[in-house]
Design an enzyme around this catalytic site. Structure first.
Site, mmCIF file in Angstrom:
data_model
loop_
_atom_site.group_PDB
_atom_site.id
_atom_site.type_symbol
_atom_site.label_atom_id
_atom_site.label_comp_id
_atom_site.label_asym_id
_atom_site.label_seq_id
_atom_site.Cartn_x
_atom_site.Cartn_y
_atom_site.Cartn_z
ATOM 1 N N HIS A 122 0.815 -1.216 0.000
ATOM 2 C CA HIS A 122 0.000 0.000 0.000
ATOM 3 C C HIS A 122 0.851 1.270 0.000
ATOM 4 O O HIS A 122 0.433 2.285 -0.547
ATOM 5 C CB HIS A 122 -1.021 -0.042 1.134
ATOM 6 C CG HIS A 122 -2.182 -0.909 0.764
ATOM 7 N ND1 HIS A 122 -2.203 -2.263 0.996
ATOM 8 C CD2 HIS A 122 -3.320 -0.635 0.080
ATOM 9 C CE1 HIS A 122 -3.322 -2.773 0.489
ATOM 10 N NE2 HIS A 122 -4.016 -1.807 -0.057
ATOM 11 N N HIS A 179 5.450 -14.096 6.180
ATOM 12 C CA HIS A 179 5.985 -12.984 6.961
ATOM 13 C C HIS A 179 4.991 -12.517 8.015
ATOM 14 O O HIS A 179 5.296 -12.419 9.186
ATOM 15 C CB HIS A 179 6.388 -11.816 6.064
ATOM 16 C CG HIS A 179 7.190 -10.790 6.793
ATOM 17 N ND1 HIS A 179 6.607 -9.834 7.598
ATOM 18 C CD2 HIS A 179 8.520 -10.600 6.887
ATOM 19 C CE1 HIS A 179 7.561 -9.095 8.140
ATOM 20 N NE2 HIS A 179 8.726 -9.542 7.732
ATOM 21 N N GLU A 209 5.282 -12.472 11.972
ATOM 22 C CA GLU A 209 4.874 -11.213 12.606
ATOM 23 C C GLU A 209 3.372 -10.979 12.609
ATOM 24 O O GLU A 209 2.915 -9.851 12.803
ATOM 25 C CB GLU A 209 5.581 -10.042 11.905
ATOM 26 C CG GLU A 209 7.085 -10.058 12.158
ATOM 27 C CD GLU A 209 7.824 -8.968 11.392
ATOM 28 O OE1 GLU A 209 7.196 -7.984 10.982
ATOM 29 O OE2 GLU A 209 9.046 -9.131 11.207
ATOM 30 N N HIS A 241 14.614 -14.111 7.794
ATOM 31 C CA HIS A 241 13.556 -14.799 8.537
ATOM 32 C C HIS A 241 13.639 -16.324 8.352
ATOM 33 O O HIS A 241 13.475 -17.078 9.307
ATOM 34 C CB HIS A 241 12.175 -14.316 8.088
ATOM 35 C CG HIS A 241 11.844 -12.937 8.573
ATOM 36 N ND1 HIS A 241 11.839 -12.596 9.902
ATOM 37 C CD2 HIS A 241 11.495 -11.802 7.907
ATOM 38 C CE1 HIS A 241 11.501 -11.332 10.034
ATOM 39 N NE2 HIS A 241 11.299 -10.819 8.829
#
Ligand code: CO
Length: 294
Positions: A122, A179, A209, A241
């Site tokens: 976004h 993620h 997360e 990650h």
């Protein structure tokens, strides 16, 4: 009513005149030659291992659109700074677009290489909107991330089923690590798990997360009496990650947490962008913007 019709007719004639005068195509009454470009935008990674993912995307985009120049941008400032210290200079989307404007591109397809339409996506949408309202490009359109439509979900389910290790048995789990985000689009992960489990009840999707977190996934593995699990990143690159949070030796890695619960773990350090089935989805999403440029 009559007045509305007159207005409509006026607007129509005005459009015709402007089109005839090439009004929309730049200064001094000259029509800028059409130049179409692609800007690929990833979060970025400073890990050398992530480079295979980016190269694979580049290769697939090139073979789908051999005549369209392609540029890259990374949205992560931290990663761009890290890379700059190693002498590798990557642009932000804003700088990349300004350069493309300078190079005379008139039509730009910006393709998000994100997995969901979360905050990164976004932010990028806002940047594209700013360039659109500024003018300069005749068209600038942003393509969807990996998971946007229901068709994408079905394709992703197919791609996952095709890319999980062939040696994996049905009573063994596959745990995908996404993620995750605070953004409402985080709901895509649980939705994906639901759709995967309609086909195979031992495939799980958790996030680092967001929701579902590792503890919930552990509960689900125990409930299904899982003794062995393949861990795979559900991120375009097997970066930090995947290496640390998923497969690391620290106490709080997914591997350690599941191992303590009596589950043997086999991590697979390959990002989704290393598999053509996923890359094809991003490349397909470029068709949307590019079809508007014809
Ligand atoms: Co992160």
């Amino acid at each position: 009513m009559k007045k509305q019709l007159q207005l409509l007719l006026f607007a129509f004639l005005l459009t015709l005149c402007l089109a005839a005068a090439g009004w929309t195509s730049g200064g001094h009454g000259q029509t800028a030659p059409k130049k179409v470009g692609i800007l690929l935008v990833a979060f970025g990674s400073s890990k050398a291992s992530a480079q295979v993912s980016f190269e694979n995307i580049q290769k697939n985009v090139k073979s789908a659109y051999p005549n369209i120049p392609t540029r890259w941008a990374y949205t992560s400032t931290i990663i761009r700074k890290k890379l700059a210290k190693q002498g590798k200079f990557l642009d932000s989307p804003e700088v990349a677009l300004a350069r493309m404007m300078d190079e005379g591109f008139t039509h730009v397809a910006v393709q998000s290489l994100h997995t969901i339409g979360g905050s990164e996506y976004h932010d990028l949408r806002r940047t594209v909107g700013a360039f659109k309202s500024m003018g300069g490009f005749q068209r600038i359109i942003l393509g969807y991330p990996l998971l946007a439509t229901q068709k994408d979900m079905q394709q992703a389910v197919h791609a996952i089923l095709e890319t999980i290790p062939k040696e994996r048995k049905k009573n063994e789990a596959v745990v995908l690590m996404g993620h995750g985000s605070h953004h409402p689009s985080n709901a895509f992960y649980a939705s994906l798990m639901f759709q995967l489990q309609l086909k195979d009840p031992n495939i799980f999707v958790g996030t680092v997360e967001g929701y579902p977190g590792v503890d919930l996934i552990k509960e689900l593995l125990i409930r299904n009496n899982i003794k062995k699990a393949y861990l795979m990143p559900f991120m375009s690159v097997a970066g930090d990650h995947a290496k640390n949070d998923m497969a690391g030796d620290e106490d709080d890695s997914w591997k350690s947490i599941f191992t303590r619960a009596g589950i043997q773990c086999i991590p697979i350090l390959k990002g989704t962008a290393e598999y053509d089935l996923f890359v094809d989805m991003w490349v397909d999403h470029l068709q949307g913007p590019l079809s508007h440029f014809e």
